[in-house]
Write a protein that holds these residues in place. Structure first.
Motif, mmCIF file in Angstrom:
data_model
loop_
_atom_site.group_PDB
_atom_site.id
_atom_site.type_symbol
_atom_site.label_atom_id
_atom_site.label_comp_id
_atom_site.label_asym_id
_atom_site.label_seq_id
_atom_site.Cartn_x
_atom_site.Cartn_y
_atom_site.Cartn_z
ATOM 1 N N ILE A 97 -46.393 -21.517 56.702
ATOM 2 C CA ILE A 97 -46.959 -20.266 55.745
ATOM 3 C C ILE A 97 -46.021 -19.131 56.143
ATOM 4 C CG2 ILE A 97 -48.681 -18.631 55.772
ATOM 5 C CD1 ILE A 97 -49.818 -20.726 54.630
ATOM 6 N N PHE A 98 -45.484 -18.942 57.356
ATOM 7 C CA PHE A 98 -44.453 -17.966 57.743
ATOM 8 C C PHE A 98 -43.368 -18.109 57.082
ATOM 9 C CE2 PHE A 98 -47.262 -16.746 61.333
ATOM 10 C CZ PHE A 98 -47.276 -15.370 60.980
ATOM 11 N N SER A 99 -42.912 -19.496 56.831
ATOM 12 C CA SER A 99 -41.616 -19.530 55.965
ATOM 13 C C SER A 99 -41.687 -19.563 54.441
ATOM 14 C CB SER A 99 -41.180 -21.063 56.366
ATOM 15 O OG SER A 99 -41.640 -22.073 55.584
ATOM 16 N N ILE A 100 -42.884 -19.614 54.214
ATOM 17 C CA ILE A 100 -43.205 -19.065 52.776
ATOM 18 C C ILE A 100 -42.921 -17.700 52.522
ATOM 19 C CG2 ILE A 100 -44.854 -19.007 50.867
ATOM 20 C CD1 ILE A 100 -45.793 -21.816 51.914
ATOM 21 N N ILE A 101 -43.653 -17.045 53.695
ATOM 22 C CA ILE A 101 -43.658 -15.426 53.450
ATOM 23 C C ILE A 101 -42.049 -14.904 53.568
ATOM 24 C CG2 ILE A 101 -44.297 -13.459 54.474
ATOM 25 C CD1 ILE A 101 -46.708 -14.757 55.633
ATOM 26 N N PHE A 102 -41.453 -15.578 54.392
ATOM 27 C CA PHE A 102 -39.960 -15.271 54.451
ATOM 28 C C PHE A 102 -39.171 -15.400 53.013
ATOM 29 C CE2 PHE A 102 -40.476 -15.193 59.255
ATOM 30 C CZ PHE A 102 -40.518 -13.878 59.363
ATOM 31 N N LEU A 103 -39.464 -16.991 52.956
ATOM 32 C CA LEU A 103 -38.712 -17.142 51.507
ATOM 33 C C LEU A 103 -38.964 -16.123 50.426
ATOM 34 C CD1 LEU A 103 -38.544 -21.033 51.704
ATOM 35 C CD2 LEU A 103 -36.706 -19.679 52.029
ATOM 36 N N PRO A 159 -32.397 -10.418 50.318
ATOM 37 C CA PRO A 159 -31.746 -11.586 50.644
ATOM 38 C C PRO A 159 -30.839 -11.374 51.761
ATOM 39 C CG PRO A 159 -30.790 -10.656 48.663
ATOM 40 C CD PRO A 159 -31.874 -9.580 49.003
ATOM 41 N N GLY A 160 -30.411 -12.426 52.371
ATOM 42 C CA GLY A 160 -29.694 -12.401 53.751
ATOM 43 C C GLY A 160 -30.418 -13.191 54.761
ATOM 44 N N ILE A 161 -30.544 -12.300 55.684
ATOM 45 C CA ILE A 161 -31.239 -12.736 57.078
ATOM 46 C C ILE A 161 -32.608 -13.545 56.803
ATOM 47 C CG2 ILE A 161 -32.304 -10.471 57.681
ATOM 48 C CD1 ILE A 161 -30.669 -12.723 60.541
ATOM 49 N N LEU A 162 -33.376 -12.812 55.956
ATOM 50 C CA LEU A 162 -34.639 -13.563 55.762
ATOM 51 C C LEU A 162 -34.627 -14.772 55.277
ATOM 52 C CD1 LEU A 162 -36.876 -10.392 54.159
ATOM 53 C CD2 LEU A 162 -37.020 -11.863 56.505
ATOM 54 N N LEU A 163 -33.533 -14.973 54.080
ATOM 55 C CA LEU A 163 -33.399 -16.184 53.510
ATOM 56 C C LEU A 163 -33.099 -17.357 54.825
ATOM 57 C CD1 LEU A 163 -33.532 -17.933 51.014
ATOM 58 C CD2 LEU A 163 -30.827 -17.558 51.136
ATOM 59 N N TYR A 164 -32.221 -16.965 55.743
ATOM 60 C CA TYR A 164 -31.857 -17.976 56.799
ATOM 61 C C TYR A 164 -32.980 -18.201 57.629
ATOM 62 C CZ TYR A 164 -27.253 -17.096 55.227
ATOM 63 O OH TYR A 164 -26.226 -16.894 54.266
ATOM 64 N N LEU A 165 -33.689 -17.305 57.986
ATOM 65 C CA LEU A 165 -35.028 -17.514 58.681
ATOM 66 C C LEU A 165 -35.985 -18.258 57.958
ATOM 67 C CD1 LEU A 165 -35.258 -15.954 61.664
ATOM 68 C CD2 LEU A 165 -36.615 -14.312 60.274
ATOM 69 N N GLY A 166 -36.361 -18.003 56.804
ATOM 70 C CA GLY A 166 -37.053 -18.673 56.181
ATOM 71 C C GLY A 166 -36.949 -20.439 56.212
ATOM 72 N N VAL A 167 -35.736 -20.704 55.861
ATOM 73 C CA VAL A 167 -35.099 -21.738 55.600
ATOM 74 C C VAL A 167 -35.197 -22.666 57.257
ATOM 75 C CG1 VAL A 167 -33.236 -23.556 55.495
ATOM 76 C CG2 VAL A 167 -33.389 -21.676 54.030
ATOM 77 N N GLY A 168 -34.976 -21.782 58.229
ATOM 78 C CA GLY A 168 -34.891 -22.200 59.498
ATOM 79 C C GLY A 168 -36.336 -22.700 59.952
ATOM 80 N N LEU A 169 -37.517 -21.889 59.535
ATOM 81 C CA LEU A 169 -38.770 -21.893 59.886
ATOM 82 C C LEU A 169 -39.231 -23.284 59.070
ATOM 83 C CD1 LEU A 169 -40.328 -18.470 59.961
ATOM 84 C CD2 LEU A 169 -40.000 -20.166 61.959
ATOM 85 N N LEU A 170 -38.883 -23.243 57.805
ATOM 86 C CA LEU A 170 -39.499 -24.393 56.760
ATOM 87 C C LEU A 170 -39.039 -25.761 57.578
ATOM 88 C CD1 LEU A 170 -40.862 -25.218 54.496
ATOM 89 C CD2 LEU A 170 -38.203 -25.207 53.200
ATOM 90 N N LEU A 171 -37.512 -25.845 58.065
ATOM 91 C CA LEU A 171 -37.166 -27.078 58.550
ATOM 92 C C LEU A 171 -38.094 -27.288 59.994
ATOM 93 C CD1 LEU A 171 -33.246 -26.746 58.171
ATOM 94 C CD2 LEU A 171 -34.874 -28.212 57.120
ATOM 95 N N ALA A 172 -38.296 -26.245 60.767
ATOM 96 C CA ALA A 172 -39.169 -26.575 61.844
ATOM 97 C C ALA A 172 -40.629 -27.042 61.688
ATOM 98 C CB ALA A 172 -39.112 -25.056 62.694
ATOM 99 N N SER A 173 -41.144 -26.377 60.734
ATOM 100 C CA SER A 173 -42.656 -26.731 60.480
ATOM 101 C C SER A 173 -42.481 -28.040 59.839
ATOM 102 C CB SER A 173 -43.151 -25.679 59.040
ATOM 103 O OG SER A 173 -42.479 -26.220 58.197
ATOM 104 N N ILE A 174 -41.544 -28.635 58.957
ATOM 105 C CA ILE A 174 -41.382 -29.956 58.626
ATOM 106 C C ILE A 174 -41.347 -31.070 59.805
ATOM 107 C CG2 ILE A 174 -39.942 -31.759 57.458
ATOM 108 C CD1 ILE A 174 -39.459 -29.576 55.431
#
Lengths: 79, 544
Positions: free
Chosen positions: B407-413, B420-435
């Motif tokens: 959910i947090f990765s969705i919020i960041f994405l 754009p910028g840091i939030l995008l990377y953070l979102g993608v990172g969290l998405l991978l972690a959640s997967i």
């Protein structure tokens, strides 16, 4: 070309409301009759049946949303 | 959050000679939720009822028939009566009252019969010349002419009967109450386990009452009755007694319709208290409709006094307050744009209305989805706490942590669209972690479930869509009347008003039902599935 695109968008928005409406109605018909059937056995199931009956309404809500997005977001970009 | 009463399972074992008094005590204390005994075998069997239940039942039946015939109900009378106490005088009073009321009833029905006959005789017409003796005809005429006298007499009897009923109904109700509690006591052994010389009661009591019950039993019976706490498995349904402050109380109904919570899990009533009226208000959002529902539910509260109605009307009352508040934000009064009509363009520098639901449906849709994200996240956090309580931290992170990170990765994405910028990377990172967490926690099936949670969140679009359809109907009604019917003038003005009234009443009814059900659905399907297990039962102490 642009006219064709406009036509497609308008027709799609019409179709998304009509088809999802029919789909929701069809689903609700089945759930509703099943819920009534269950209610004759057990009166307390009324509330659960009522809630279950509105569940497929999500489909038509999505249809409405898609149609609104098509009409008010996609269409202005084409015109 | 878990403010509910802690229950403990007990067994109470006693010798049979103390059974009657024990029942008496338990009935008076009103704390034990008895678990019915079912599995009989050679040594343990269901107890037999005490005394002659059938005699009491007959009495109870006759008095209930009497009460319902003359429509005597506790909320109809003004005087209060003492519950569960009975004396010789009361019994005498009750039988006397019954007889007096019955005799009045008989007199009235007799007069009614005579009046009917009079009507018949009247309808025959002239009685002369058909060979009946003259004096008989005269007396029949006398009878017909005494009609008004008879009617007067009947009304007097009726008044007397009504006043007697009013006077005595408290006694009757008290007696009814006494009889039913007496029968409950007599039949209590049917729920016990008995052996040849002992009886065993199994049940639940609030933990803090345990000491009290133990000392009372000790004082009374010494060693002949023994009270013990016993262990219970997690699967066993534990009775739940809510301890909510009164504003939250009506929302217990929504849990009752679903399932009672288990004792260990989070009780979501308080969360529902905040979110349910909010969702309802966003969907209906109209000052006029809100006011109508508010006053209608206030009015109906004086008419319908059963527990269930009180709860439904309480929920509607809170929801209508939110409806009025969102009506101000949307600037709607029975579908009319009220700020336009009043010529107000801005208040405190804010454009009015803040959100026009027809024009600004995109912002409202984004708002709805954001609410959805928060709500689903709240459900997942509840789920995390539940799993942590029942298992351990590792399990909680594996089962629910992955979803929370997702959910947090969705919020960041989503917010990276605007920044754009840091939030995008953070979102993608969290998405991978959640997967990774999901695959470890739930296997590859978990990945498919991602679409499930996306559709859960998108489902909150209904907050916008239901509102849009409701305001759409209102606007159609208004424009039919104002643009088409009113300009024709004359009689059409009246017609126009009736169309307005009927149309808006219909739309309000539709709005109450649709908004209620959809708000409910968002809780049951989107929110509860994230954490709620259910399986508790309602706490029904013996003696109430």
């Amino acid at each position: 070309m642009a006219e064709l695109a406009v036509m497609v968008v308008v027709l799609s928005s019409v179709a998304s409301v009509i088809l999802t409406g029919l789909a929701a109605a069809w689903a609700e018909k089945h759930i509703g009759s099943a819920a009534i059937g269950a209610m004759t056995e057990k009166e307390e199931l009324f509330s659960k049946g009522l809630v279950l009956t509105v569940i497929p309404e999500t489909i038509v809500i999505f249809g409405l949303t898609v149609s609104l997005v098509l009409l008010f977001v996609v269409l202005p970009q084409l015109l | 959050m878990s403010s509910n009463e802690r229950m403990t399972k007990i067994t109470l074992v006693g010798t049979k000679d103390t059974m009657k008094e024990t029942i008496e005590i338990l009935h008076l204390l009103k704390i034990i939720h008895i678990v019915d005994f079912k599995e009989q075998d050679e040594t343990f069997e269901i107890g037999k009822s005490l005394g002659e239940v059938s005699k009491f039942s007959e009495l109870l039946l006759s008095i209930r028939a009497f009460l319902s015939k003359f429509d005597i109900r506790p909320d109809n009378i003004k005087t209060t009566y003492v519950k569960r106490e009975v004396s010789r005088e009361l019994e005498k009073e009750v039988f006397e009252a019954e007889n007096v009321i019955k005799s009045y009833g008989e007199k009235i029905s007799k007069i009614n019969l005579i009046l009917k006959e009079i009507e018949k005789i009247k309808s025959i017409g002239d009685l002369g010349g058909i060979g009946i003796q003259k004096n008989l005809v005269a007396s029949l005429d006398d009878l017909v002419s005494s009609k008004s006298e008879l009617e007067e007499q009947r009304n007097i009897f009726k008044d007397q009967m009504d006043s007697t009923i009013k006077e005595k109904s408290a006694y009757l109700l008290q007696y009814e109450d006494f009889l039913s509690s007496e029968i409950e006591k007599m039949e209590a052994p049917l729920r016990f386990t008995t052996t040849k010389n002992t009886f065993i009661v199994e049940g639940w009591i609030p933990e803090k009452k345990y000491q009290e019950l133990e000392s009372i039993l000790k004082k009374k019976f010494g060693d002949r009755v023994n009270l013990d706490k016993i262990k219970y498995s997690d699967e066993e349904p534990v009775p739940v007694e809510f301890k909510h402050p009164s504003p939250v109380k009506p929302f217990e109904l929504l849990l009752e319709l679903f399932e009672y919570p288990k004792t260990r899990e989070i009780d979501p009533t308080f969360a529902i208290f905040i979110t349910f009226p909010l969702f309802y208000g966003i969907m209906l959002g109209d000052i006029g409709y809100g006011l109508v529902i508010f006053f209608a539910s206030l009015f109906m509260k004086t008419k319908f006094k059963t527990e269930g109605w009180k709860m439904i009307l309480g929920i509607l009352e809170y929801s209508s307050i939110y409806t009025i508040a969102f009506g101000f934000i949307d600037g709607e009064f029975f579908g009319f744009n009220i700020f336009n009509l009043l010529g107000i363009e801005e208040i405190f520098g804010l454009r009015m209305p803040i959100l026009d639901r027809i024009v600004d449906f995109m912002p409202i849709m984004i708002l709805s989805i954001s609410i959805g994200v928060i709500h689903v996240l709240l459900g997942l956090v509840f789920g995390f706490i539940n799993v942590y309580r029942s298992h351990n931290l590792k399990e909680a992170i594996l089962k629910k942590g992955g979803w929370i990170v997702l959910i947090f990765s969705i919020i960041f994405l989503a917010s990276s669209i605007y920044l754009p910028g840091i939030l995008l990377y953070l979102g993608v990172g969290l998405l991978l972690a959640s997967i990774v967490l999901l695959v470890v926690g739930e296997g590859f099936i978990g990945l498919i479930e991602i679409f499930g949670i996306m559709s859960n969140i998108l489902s909150y679009v209904r907050l916008m869509a239901i509102g849009l359809s409701s305001v759409g109907i209102a606007i159609v009604i208004n424009s039919i009347v104002v643009d088409i019917i009113f300009p024709k003038g004359g009689v059409f003005v009246l017609l126009g008003y009736s169309v307005l009234i009927v149309g808006h009443i219909g739309n309000i009814l539709l709005g109450i039902l649709a908004c209620f059900l959809h708000a409910l659905r968002l809780h049951y399907v989107e929110f509860f599935t994230k954490f709620y297990e259910g399986g508790g039962i309602k706490y029904k102490p013996f003696g109430i």
